[in-house]
Design a protein around this motif. Structure first.
Motif, PDB file in Angstrom:
ATOM      1  N   GLY A 177       0.783  -1.223   0.000  1.00 25.95           N
ATOM      2  CA  GLY A 177       0.000   0.000   0.000  1.00 25.95           C
ATOM      3  C   GLY A 177       0.813   1.271   0.000  1.00 25.95           C
ATOM      4  N   GLN A 178       0.144   2.376  -0.318  1.00 30.24           N
ATOM      5  CA  GLN A 178       0.728   3.706  -0.226  1.00 30.24           C
ATOM      6  C   GLN A 178       0.300   4.421   1.062  1.00 30.24           C
ATOM      7  OE1 GLN A 178      -0.594   2.841  -3.677  1.00 30.24           O
ATOM      8  NE2 GLN A 178       1.498   2.055  -3.613  1.00 30.24           N
ATOM      9  N   ALA A 179      -0.804   3.936   1.681  1.00 30.98           N
ATOM     10  CA  ALA A 179      -1.269   4.499   2.953  1.00 30.98           C
ATOM     11  C   ALA A 179      -2.035   3.419   3.701  1.00 30.98           C
ATOM     12  CB  ALA A 179      -2.160   5.720   2.725  1.00 30.98           C
ATOM     13  N   PHE A 180      -1.952   3.472   5.025  1.00 28.33           N
ATOM     14  CA  PHE A 180      -2.602   2.483   5.888  1.00 28.33           C
ATOM     15  C   PHE A 180      -3.769   3.157   6.599  1.00 28.33           C
ATOM     16  CE2 PHE A 180      -3.048   0.138   9.912  1.00 28.33           C
ATOM     17  CZ  PHE A 180      -3.131  -1.166   9.438  1.00 28.33           C
ATOM     18  N   LEU A 181      -4.960   2.582   6.475  1.00 32.06           N
ATOM     19  CA  LEU A 181      -6.167   3.155   7.085  1.00 32.06           C
ATOM     20  C   LEU A 181      -6.403   2.553   8.463  1.00 32.06           C
ATOM     21  CD1 LEU A 181      -8.663   3.063   4.068  1.00 32.06           C
ATOM     22  CD2 LEU A 181      -7.222   4.961   4.821  1.00 32.06           C
ATOM     23  N   TRP A 182      -6.752   3.412   9.417  1.00 29.28           N
ATOM     24  CA  TRP A 182      -6.967   2.956  10.786  1.00 29.28           C
ATOM     25  C   TRP A 182      -8.196   3.655  11.350  1.00 29.28           C
ATOM     26  CZ3 TRP A 182      -5.265  -1.205  12.870  1.00 29.28           C
ATOM     27  CH2 TRP A 182      -5.221  -1.377  14.256  1.00 29.28           C
ATOM     28  N   SER A 183      -9.184   2.848  11.764  1.00 30.16           N
ATOM     29  CA  SER A 183     -10.449   3.403  12.254  1.00 30.16           C
ATOM     30  C   SER A 183     -10.789   2.911  13.658  1.00 30.16           C
ATOM     31  CB  SER A 183     -11.584   3.013  11.298  1.00 30.16           C
ATOM     32  OG  SER A 183     -11.618   1.591  11.133  1.00 30.16           O
ATOM     33  N   SER A 184      -9.857   2.212  14.301  1.00 28.24           N
ATOM     34  CA  SER A 184     -10.117   1.653  15.627  1.00 28.24           C
ATOM     35  C   SER A 184     -10.567   2.744  16.595  1.00 28.24           C
ATOM     36  CB  SER A 184      -8.852   0.975  16.165  1.00 28.24           C
ATOM     37  OG  SER A 184      -9.059   0.505  17.478  1.00 28.24           O
ATOM     38  N   ARG A 185     -11.529   2.415  17.427  1.00 34.82           N
ATOM     39  CA  ARG A 185     -12.071   3.392  18.368  1.00 34.82           C
ATOM     40  C   ARG A 185     -11.131   3.646  19.544  1.00 34.82           C
ATOM     41  NH1 ARG A 185     -17.354   4.435  17.229  1.00 34.82           N
ATOM     42  NH2 ARG A 185     -18.503   2.956  15.933  1.00 34.82           N
ATOM     43  N   GLY A 218       3.466  11.592  -3.410  1.00 37.61           N
ATOM     44  CA  GLY A 218       4.789  12.061  -3.003  1.00 37.61           C
ATOM     45  C   GLY A 218       4.833  12.405  -1.526  1.00 37.61           C
ATOM     46  N   VAL A 219       3.747  13.021  -1.042  1.00 37.31           N
ATOM     47  CA  VAL A 219       3.653  13.334   0.388  1.00 37.31           C
ATOM     48  C   VAL A 219       3.607  12.046   1.197  1.00 37.31           C
ATOM     49  CG1 VAL A 219       2.230  14.394   2.176  1.00 37.31           C
ATOM     50  CG2 VAL A 219       2.538  15.550  -0.025  1.00 37.31           C
ATOM     51  N   CYS A 220       2.900  11.035   0.689  1.00 38.46           N
ATOM     52  CA  CYS A 220       2.856   9.738   1.371  1.00 38.46           C
ATOM     53  C   CYS A 220       4.259   9.161   1.508  1.00 38.46           C
ATOM     54  CB  CYS A 220       1.966   8.765   0.610  1.00 38.46           C
ATOM     55  SG  CYS A 220       0.210   9.159   0.665  1.00 38.46           S
ATOM     56  N   ARG A 221       5.042   9.243   0.453  1.00 38.87           N
ATOM     57  CA  ARG A 221       6.409   8.705   0.524  1.00 38.87           C
ATOM     58  C   ARG A 221       7.256   9.481   1.535  1.00 38.87           C
ATOM     59  NH1 ARG A 221       5.300   8.125  -5.092  1.00 38.87           N
ATOM     60  NH2 ARG A 221       6.228  10.150  -5.587  1.00 38.87           N
ATOM     61  N   GLU A 222       7.112  10.806   1.534  1.00 39.16           N
ATOM     62  CA  GLU A 222       7.873  11.625   2.492  1.00 39.16           C
ATOM     63  C   GLU A 222       7.487  11.292   3.927  1.00 39.16           C
ATOM     64  OE1 GLU A 222       7.202  15.675   1.524  1.00 39.16           O
ATOM     65  OE2 GLU A 222       8.132  15.558  -0.469  1.00 39.16           O
ATOM     66  N   LYS A 223       6.190  11.230   4.200  1.00 34.47           N
ATOM     67  CA  LYS A 223       5.739  10.902   5.544  1.00 34.47           C
ATOM     68  C   LYS A 223       6.154   9.482   5.914  1.00 34.47           C
ATOM     69  CE  LYS A 223       1.650  13.967   5.681  1.00 34.47           C
ATOM     70  NZ  LYS A 223       1.843  14.641   6.961  1.00 34.47           N
ATOM     71  N   GLY A 224       6.120   8.583   4.953  1.00 35.09           N
ATOM     72  CA  GLY A 224       6.512   7.202   5.221  1.00 35.09           C
ATOM     73  C   GLY A 224       7.974   7.090   5.609  1.00 35.09           C
ATOM     74  N   ARG A 225       8.834   7.807   4.905  1.00 36.95           N
ATOM     75  CA  ARG A 225      10.263   7.781   5.257  1.00 36.95           C
ATOM     76  C   ARG A 225      10.488   8.387   6.639  1.00 36.95           C
ATOM     77  NH1 ARG A 225      10.814   8.883  -0.442  1.00 36.95           N
ATOM     78  NH2 ARG A 225      10.743  11.134  -0.054  1.00 36.95           N
ATOM     79  N   ALA A 226       9.785   9.478   6.932  1.00 36.80           N
ATOM     80  CA  ALA A 226       9.911  10.098   8.252  1.00 36.80           C
ATOM     81  C   ALA A 226       9.405   9.158   9.342  1.00 36.80           C
ATOM     82  CB  ALA A 226       9.138  11.414   8.282  1.00 36.80           C
TER      83      ALA A 226
END
Length: 268
Positions: free
Chosen positions: A141-149, A229-237
């Motif tokens: 994936g390029q982003a992981f979704l999280w909806s846990s309460r 591109g922002v996803c990749r930057e945040k992912g590396r960080a």
């Protein structure tokens, strides 16, 4: 008492616990969880050219997959260049349990009243995956979704971060300890009484947990989708911070220091 969550530490305090309570980060193996080759799914060709979201967790009210699916379906209606890989289970991976989850997913999608041919792609995974394979799952994936309460810690968030995949989440409970705007995408939430967990006696409705703002969740999904591109930057960080903060060496040193402090002041 040791705990992995700031919220849990506060819960001990307001419940009248008088002994010291210390919060530690949960160690995660940064060598095992790293960006790697995505798994060769039987639907891999269907993912080519698509922005892929992933999520995983037990199929319970607390994990709150209904809101996640609703936000995803509403935001990406009629769009063909997006996909969600949804890895879940109910109580086990028996054929009966897997069928129950499949039927539930169909009911949720039909309940939106949005024609199925207008809904974005969802790929359901129901099988045990060894830790070595999970890195490939996150890396798909390029982003992981999280909806846990609410979470006591939330290992998938750190496992995803170590694989350089940013998380889309709110900040209630341990999520606020783990994800920032520099390492993920934060959506709004409110607090609502706990409900829907009758099989566990410790979930009581005079407690609160998070109710995601579904529209804001949609906005964060859209922003991630429009800005790979922002996803990749945040992912590396996210990986850089997780490697330092959640290493076994760092957490072990903190725990050892606490034990030495306790022993130094203990009356024998």
């Amino acid at each position: 008492i040791w705990t992995f969550s700031t919220l849990a530490k506060e819960a001990f305090r307001i419940s009248g616990v008088e002994v010291p309570v210390h919060r530690f980060d949960h160690p995660v193996d940064g060598d095992l969880y790293r960006r790697t080759k995505p798994i060769e799914w039987n639907f891999a060709k269907d993912l080519e050219g698509k922005f892929v979201f992933t999520t995983n967790g037990q199929f319970t009210e607390r994990k709150n997959f209904i809101d996640l699916l609703l936000a995803y379906i509403l935001e990406f209606r009629k769009e063909k260049n997006v996909a969600l890989i949804f890895k879940t289970y109910q109580n086990d991976f028996s054929p009966e349990q897997c069928k129950a989850v499949e039927e539930w997913l169909v009911k949720v999608r039909l309940a939106t009243k949005i024609p199925m041919n207008e809904q974005p792609a969802v790929y359901l995974l129901q099988r045990v995956m060894p830790k070595e394979e999970m890195a490939g799952f996150y890396s798909t994936g390029q982003a992981f979704l999280w909806s846990s309460r609410a979470e006591g810690f939330g290992l998938p968030l750190i496992e995803s971060a170590l694989c350089e995949v940013p998380v889309i989440t709110h900040t209630f409970s341990s999520m606020g300890d783990l994800v920032t705007k520099d390492t993920g995408f934060i959506y709004k939430h409110t607090l609502t009484p706990v409900f829907g967990m009758p099989h566990i006696p410790w979930y009581i409705s005079d407690q609160n947990w998070a109710q995601p703002d579904i529209h804001d969740m949609q906005r964060q999904m859209r922003y991630a989708f429009a800005n790979p591109g922002v996803c990749r930057e945040k992912g590396r960080a996210a990986r850089a911070i997780a490697l330092e903060r959640f290493s076994y060496e760092r957490v072990g040193r903190q725990m050892r220091a606490r034990l030495e402090e306790v022993l130094a002041h203990r009356q024998f």
